[in-house]
Design a protein around this motif. Structure first.
Motif, PDB file in Angstrom:
ATOM      1  N   LEU A   1       0.868  -1.176   0.000  1.00 17.65           N
ATOM      2  CA  LEU A   1       0.000   0.000   0.000  1.00 17.65           C
ATOM      3  C   LEU A   1       0.901   1.221   0.000  1.00 17.65           C
ATOM      4  O   LEU A   1       1.448   1.595   1.026  1.00 17.65           O
ATOM      5  CB  LEU A   1      -0.912  -0.025   1.227  1.00 17.65           C
ATOM      6  CG  LEU A   1      -1.628  -1.357   1.497  1.00 17.65           C
ATOM      7  CD1 LEU A   1      -2.414  -1.299   2.793  1.00 17.65           C
ATOM      8  CD2 LEU A   1      -2.511  -1.758   0.337  1.00 17.65           C
ATOM      9  N   LEU A   2       1.099   1.826  -1.171  1.00 18.99           N
ATOM     10  CA  LEU A   2       2.155   2.819  -1.282  1.00 18.99           C
ATOM     11  C   LEU A   2       1.686   4.267  -1.217  1.00 18.99           C
ATOM     12  O   LEU A   2       2.453   5.170  -1.514  1.00 18.99           O
ATOM     13  CB  LEU A   2       3.003   2.560  -2.531  1.00 18.99           C
ATOM     14  CG  LEU A   2       2.356   2.534  -3.903  1.00 18.99           C
ATOM     15  CD1 LEU A   2       2.187   3.916  -4.473  1.00 18.99           C
ATOM     16  CD2 LEU A   2       3.222   1.719  -4.814  1.00 18.99           C
ATOM     17  N   ALA A   3       0.439   4.486  -0.801  1.00 20.96           N
ATOM     18  CA  ALA A   3      -0.040   5.868  -0.671  1.00 20.96           C
ATOM     19  C   ALA A   3      -1.194   5.881   0.337  1.00 20.96           C
ATOM     20  O   ALA A   3      -1.297   4.992   1.175  1.00 20.96           O
ATOM     21  CB  ALA A   3      -0.462   6.405  -2.034  1.00 20.96           C
ATOM     22  N   GLY A   4      -2.080   6.876   0.230  1.00 22.97           N
ATOM     23  CA  GLY A   4      -3.234   6.965   1.110  1.00 22.97           C
ATOM     24  C   GLY A   4      -4.240   5.874   0.802  1.00 22.97           C
ATOM     25  O   GLY A   4      -4.118   5.137  -0.170  1.00 22.97           O
ATOM     26  N   GLY A   5      -5.257   5.779   1.638  1.00 21.19           N
ATOM     27  CA  GLY A   5      -6.265   4.747   1.456  1.00 21.19           C
ATOM     28  C   GLY A   5      -5.916   3.451   2.157  1.00 21.19           C
ATOM     29  O   GLY A   5      -6.534   2.425   1.914  1.00 21.19           O
ATOM     30  N   VAL A   6      -4.937   3.502   3.040  1.00 25.45           N
ATOM     31  CA  VAL A   6      -4.489   2.292   3.749  1.00 25.45           C
ATOM     32  C   VAL A   6      -5.622   1.718   4.600  1.00 25.45           C
ATOM     33  O   VAL A   6      -5.861   0.511   4.581  1.00 25.45           O
ATOM     34  CB  VAL A   6      -3.247   2.593   4.626  1.00 25.45           C
ATOM     35  CG1 VAL A   6      -2.916   1.434   5.544  1.00 25.45           C
ATOM     36  CG2 VAL A   6      -2.067   2.953   3.740  1.00 25.45           C
ATOM     37  N   TYR A   7      -6.327   2.565   5.298  1.00 25.46           N
ATOM     38  CA  TYR A   7      -7.402   2.083   6.168  1.00 25.46           C
ATOM     39  C   TYR A   7      -8.460   1.331   5.364  1.00 25.46           C
ATOM     40  O   TYR A   7      -8.894   0.245   5.742  1.00 25.46           O
ATOM     41  CB  TYR A   7      -8.028   3.258   6.929  1.00 25.46           C
ATOM     42  CG  TYR A   7      -9.041   2.843   7.959  1.00 25.46           C
ATOM     43  CD1 TYR A   7      -8.632   2.357   9.194  1.00 25.46           C
ATOM     44  CD2 TYR A   7     -10.412   2.939   7.702  1.00 25.46           C
ATOM     45  CE1 TYR A   7      -9.557   1.970  10.157  1.00 25.46           C
ATOM     46  CE2 TYR A   7     -11.345   2.545   8.651  1.00 25.46           C
ATOM     47  CZ  TYR A   7     -10.912   2.072   9.868  1.00 25.46           C
ATOM     48  OH  TYR A   7     -11.826   1.676  10.816  1.00 25.46           O
ATOM     49  N   GLY A   8      -8.864   1.898   4.231  1.00 17.93           N
ATOM     50  CA  GLY A   8      -9.869   1.243   3.390  1.00 17.93           C
ATOM     51  C   GLY A   8      -9.385  -0.093   2.865  1.00 17.93           C
ATOM     52  O   GLY A   8     -10.119  -1.085   2.884  1.00 17.93           O
ATOM     53  N   ALA A   9      -8.143  -0.136   2.380  1.00 14.87           N
ATOM     54  CA  ALA A   9      -7.581  -1.394   1.880  1.00 14.87           C
ATOM     55  C   ALA A   9      -7.521  -2.430   2.999  1.00 14.87           C
ATOM     56  O   ALA A   9      -7.865  -3.600   2.794  1.00 14.87           O
ATOM     57  CB  ALA A   9      -6.192  -1.153   1.292  1.00 14.87           C
ATOM     58  N   CYS A  10      -7.113  -2.004   4.181  1.00 19.48           N
ATOM     59  CA  CYS A  10      -7.015  -2.933   5.310  1.00 19.48           C
ATOM     60  C   CYS A  10      -8.388  -3.448   5.731  1.00 19.48           C
ATOM     61  O   CYS A  10      -8.520  -4.602   6.142  1.00 19.48           O
ATOM     62  CB  CYS A  10      -6.303  -2.267   6.479  1.00 19.48           C
ATOM     63  SG  CYS A  10      -4.535  -2.071   6.203  1.00 19.48           S
ATOM     64  N   ARG A  11      -9.401  -2.621   5.625  1.00 18.41           N
ATOM     65  CA  ARG A  11     -10.758  -3.086   5.950  1.00 18.41           C
ATOM     66  C   ARG A  11     -11.174  -4.208   5.005  1.00 18.41           C
ATOM     67  O   ARG A  11     -11.815  -5.169   5.412  1.00 18.41           O
ATOM     68  CB  ARG A  11     -11.773  -1.937   5.885  1.00 18.41           C
ATOM     69  CG  ARG A  11     -11.536  -0.803   6.877  1.00 18.41           C
ATOM     70  CD  ARG A  11     -11.598  -1.191   8.305  1.00 18.41           C
ATOM     71  NE  ARG A  11     -12.921  -1.660   8.662  1.00 18.41           N
ATOM     72  CZ  ARG A  11     -13.230  -2.159   9.853  1.00 18.41           C
ATOM     73  NH1 ARG A  11     -12.326  -2.216  10.801  1.00 18.41           N
ATOM     74  NH2 ARG A  11     -14.433  -2.591  10.112  1.00 18.41           N
TER      75      ARG A  11
ATOM     76  N   SER B   1       3.217   6.418   9.173  1.00 17.52           N
ATOM     77  CA  SER B   1       2.588   6.004  10.411  1.00 17.52           C
ATOM     78  C   SER B   1       1.540   6.992  10.870  1.00 17.52           C
ATOM     79  O   SER B   1       1.629   7.546  11.948  1.00 17.52           O
ATOM     80  CB  SER B   1       3.602   5.740  11.518  1.00 17.52           C
ATOM     81  OG  SER B   1       4.853   6.216  11.283  1.00 17.52           O
ATOM     82  N   VAL B   2       0.528   7.193  10.037  1.00 22.26           N
ATOM     83  CA  VAL B   2      -0.631   7.985  10.437  1.00 22.26           C
ATOM     84  C   VAL B   2      -1.459   7.130  11.396  1.00 22.26           C
ATOM     85  O   VAL B   2      -1.324   5.901  11.419  1.00 22.26           O
ATOM     86  CB  VAL B   2      -1.456   8.447   9.213  1.00 22.26           C
ATOM     87  CG1 VAL B   2      -0.638   9.357   8.314  1.00 22.26           C
ATOM     88  CG2 VAL B   2      -2.000   7.274   8.423  1.00 22.26           C
ATOM     89  N   PRO B   3      -2.305   7.745  12.213  1.00 22.83           N
ATOM     90  CA  PRO B   3      -3.034   6.973  13.232  1.00 22.83           C
ATOM     91  C   PRO B   3      -3.801   5.758  12.693  1.00 22.83           C
ATOM     92  O   PRO B   3      -3.775   4.687  13.311  1.00 22.83           O
ATOM     93  CB  PRO B   3      -3.980   8.012  13.842  1.00 22.83           C
ATOM     94  CG  PRO B   3      -3.229   9.301  13.698  1.00 22.83           C
ATOM     95  CD  PRO B   3      -2.533   9.192  12.360  1.00 22.83           C
ATOM     96  N   SER B   4      -4.460   5.886  11.554  1.00 18.54           N
ATOM     97  CA  SER B   4      -5.235   4.745  11.047  1.00 18.54           C
ATOM     98  C   SER B   4      -4.324   3.595  10.607  1.00 18.54           C
ATOM     99  O   SER B   4      -4.679   2.420  10.772  1.00 18.54           O
ATOM    100  CB  SER B   4      -6.152   5.175   9.902  1.00 18.54           C
ATOM    101  OG  SER B   4      -5.401   5.724   8.832  1.00 18.54           O
ATOM    102  N   THR B   5      -3.153   3.903  10.075  1.00 18.43           N
ATOM    103  CA  THR B   5      -2.215   2.851   9.673  1.00 18.43           C
ATOM    104  C   THR B   5      -1.624   2.179  10.909  1.00 18.43           C
ATOM    105  O   THR B   5      -1.469   0.952  10.944  1.00 18.43           O
ATOM    106  CB  THR B   5      -1.118   3.427   8.762  1.00 18.43           C
ATOM    107  OG1 THR B   5      -1.739   4.050   7.637  1.00 18.43           O
ATOM    108  CG2 THR B   5      -0.174   2.359   8.274  1.00 18.43           C
ATOM    109  N   VAL B   6      -1.324   2.961  11.925  1.00 21.61           N
ATOM    110  CA  VAL B   6      -0.825   2.399  13.187  1.00 21.61           C
ATOM    111  C   VAL B   6      -1.890   1.487  13.801  1.00 21.61           C
ATOM    112  O   VAL B   6      -1.580   0.395  14.296  1.00 21.61           O
ATOM    113  CB  VAL B   6      -0.407   3.522  14.165  1.00 21.61           C
ATOM    114  CG1 VAL B   6      -0.134   2.972  15.556  1.00 21.61           C
ATOM    115  CG2 VAL B   6       0.808   4.256  13.627  1.00 21.61           C
TER     116      VAL B   6
END
Length: 148
Positions: A61-71, A89-94
């Motif tokens: 996951l090389l940009a934003g949208g990590v939280y959505g992909a992880c869901r 390491s933004v809060p949602s990625t952490v």
């Protein structure tokens, strides 16, 4: 999973990843999806990707949208979840790392980058001082759960 091919940094991350992974035996990229750095789009496209390619064993996951992909990844049974690496390491990625979805985060000191960029621009615009260098390279770090 990338934000956009229109963003130079995203394209450079992808090219760096491709360059390194060419040397990994048995490795192949099954698809590259764009999410516009949008969490909902990231969820939907990642879910579709995982449905279409049930043999995926790793996600980058090389940009934003990590939280959505992880869901989307979390909807898979735990043994079928791909090893996942993300940026920043933004809060949602952490949070996703603490849940065991993200195994490593590539951290690039975004606050330091932002401050340096503003400082260089200020010096140029206000004081007429040209930057000392053409490129300012920042040290990246690999964050694991143990060194968050």
């Amino acid at each position: 999973v990338m934000g956009s091919r229109q963003v130079l940094g995203h394209c450079e991350r992808l090219e760096g990843f491709r360059h390194r992974m060419e040397k990994a035996p048995g490795f192949s990229i099954v698809d590259i999806i764009e999410n516009g750095d949008d969490e909902i789009c990231s969820y939907e496209r990642t879910k579709h990707l995982l449905d279409d390619h049930q043999d995926i064993s790793a996600m980058f996951l090389l940009a934003g949208g990590v939280y959505g992909a992880c869901r989307a990844i979390m909807q898979l049974p735990e043994p079928e979840r791909p090893l996942t690496i993300a940026f920043d390491s933004v809060p949602s990625t952490v949070e996703m790392m603490r849940k065991g979805i993200v195994k490593a985060i590539l951290y690039q000191h975004p606050t330091r980058q932002g401050r340096m960029a503003i400082s260089i621009a200020f010096e140029y615009l206000v004081n007429g001082r040209m930057p000392d260098k053409k490129n300012y390279i920042m040290k990246n770090e690999i964050r694991l759960l143990e060194n968050l």
